[in-house]
Write an enzyme that holds these catalytic residues in place. Structure first.
Site, short mmCIF file in Angstrom:
data_model
loop_
_atom_site.label_atom_id
_atom_site.label_comp_id
_atom_site.label_asym_id
_atom_site.label_seq_id
_atom_site.Cartn_x
_atom_site.Cartn_y
_atom_site.Cartn_z
N ASP A 51 -3.96 -35.44 -6.53
CA ASP A 51 -4.89 -34.58 -7.27
C ASP A 51 -5.86 -35.48 -8.02
OD1 ASP A 51 -5.99 -32.39 -9.07
OD2 ASP A 51 -4.36 -31.27 -8.13
N TYR A 170 -18.52 -21.10 -1.43
CA TYR A 170 -17.05 -21.12 -1.32
C TYR A 170 -16.62 -20.46 -0.01
CZ TYR A 170 -12.12 -20.23 -2.33
OH TYR A 170 -10.74 -20.17 -2.26
N LYS A 174 -14.76 -22.05 3.59
CA LYS A 174 -13.52 -21.56 4.21
C LYS A 174 -13.77 -21.06 5.65
CE LYS A 174 -11.09 -22.38 0.46
NZ LYS A 174 -10.07 -23.45 0.38
#
Ligand SMILES: NC(=O)c1ccc[n+]([C@@H]2O[C@H](COP(=O)([O-])OP(=O)(O)OC[C@H]3O[C@@H](n4cnc5c(N)ncnc54)[C@H](O)[C@@H]3O)[C@@H](O)[C@H]2O)c1
Length: 276
Positions: A51, A170, A174
């Site tokens: 992360d 966004y 995807k």
């Protein structure tokens, strides 16, 4: 948080060689990634969390250096072989960085770590797409992603922000990711190497990513209208984590290039008969 060398697999098994499987999870500091890491660890797997903060491997997946460090550090910590990878790290509504993390960062994770899967007897790879892939998106940006032109893709994303269409970025990340999974999974490098590559497409999951979208009754209602979830409504991160864990397990022998909707029914509500 324990380091990889001191993690729970050591206390449970005494030596890391006895861990069940070594799994890499990006986005491991929060939400779905954290839930996945905790679930796998509870089953005895050794998880290398990645992360931008609070993880075994701390890297910024928007940068070339961060993507290189990810592979170098995972190779170092794993000893050169991993059994599975889950590319979960993601951003929403941040503009161009959505594309850099959700698409190019995910691909860098999967492609960069693929050679480390070669030594596993049951290698697996999975990535988080979203039901947002069913929402309005920008075809030009999808094409630039699939052409692997990150510079042009980031420019296009900035243009979308400037023209008031930033919210599509966004969803676009995807769509591109789902299409990449379907194109890539059956190829020589993945299916040919015995690696099932798949995606999940969650509906609304209660994580820090979505907290600000539902913090008033009005926002909650708006989101529910956009993302209908007739089956039980919004979900906890443990729901997608369980599916991700199965997709990374030895039991998953034949799933190839699927984008699996775990969404309380938003896909069937939105697409209806159009897929069959
Ligand atoms: N929460 C939802 O409703 C939902 C629905 C569908 C799909 N998803 C997807 O699931 C994934 C996880 O989302 P979440 O809800 O757990 O979000 P989250 O914000 O709780 O966690 C995302 C994690 O990604 C990390 N990250 C962001 N940018 C990074 C960078 N540049 N480098 C390294 N790490 C970075 C963050 O630090 C964070 O820990 C995302 O890909 C998201 O798009 C979420």
């Amino acid at each position: 948080m324990p380091s990889v060398e001191e993690g729970p697999w050591r206390s449970r098994f005494g030596a890391k060689e006895l861990a069940l499987r070594t799994v890499v999870v990006t986005g491991a500091a929060s939400g779905i990634g954290l839930a996945t890491k905790e679930l796998l660890e509870s089953r005895g797997d050794r998880v290398i969390g990645v992360d931008i903060h609070d993880s075994d491997v701390v890297v910024d997946l928007t940068t070339d250096a961060g993507r290189r460090d990810l592979v170098d550090r995972v190779r170092e910590l794993s000893g050169g072989t991993i059994d599975a990878v889950a590319a979960i790290a993601g951003l929403i509504n941040s503009g161009a960085p959505d594309i850099a993390v959700n698409y190019f960062g995910a691909l860098a994770t999967l492609e960069g770590l693929r050679p480390l899967l070669a030594g596993s007897s049951a290698p697996r790879a999975v990535v988080t797409s979203s039901m947002a892939s069913l929402l309005p998106h920008d075809d030009e940006l999808v094409d630039l992603c699939l052409a692997n032109d990150e510079r042009a893709a980031l420019d296009r994303a900035r243009t979308l922000v400037e023209t008031g269409l930033g919210k599509q970025i966004y969803a676009t990340s995807k769509v591109a990711l789902s299409r990449w999974v379907r194109r890539t999974a059956p190829t020589y490098d993945w299916a040919g190497a015995g690696i099932p590559l798949n995606a999940i497409a969650p509906g609304i999951v209660l994580t820090p990513m979505t907290a600000h979208m539902i913090d008033t009754p009005e926002k909650r209602e708006r989101l529910t209208a956009q993302v209908p979830m007739p089956l039980v409504g919004f979900m906890e991160a443990s729901a997608p984590a369980a599916l991700l864990a199965w997709l990374m397990s030895e039991e998953n022998t034949h799933m190839c290039g699927q984008v699996i909707f775990i969404d309380g029914g938003s896909d069937v509500s939105i697409r209806g008969d159009s897929t069959w």
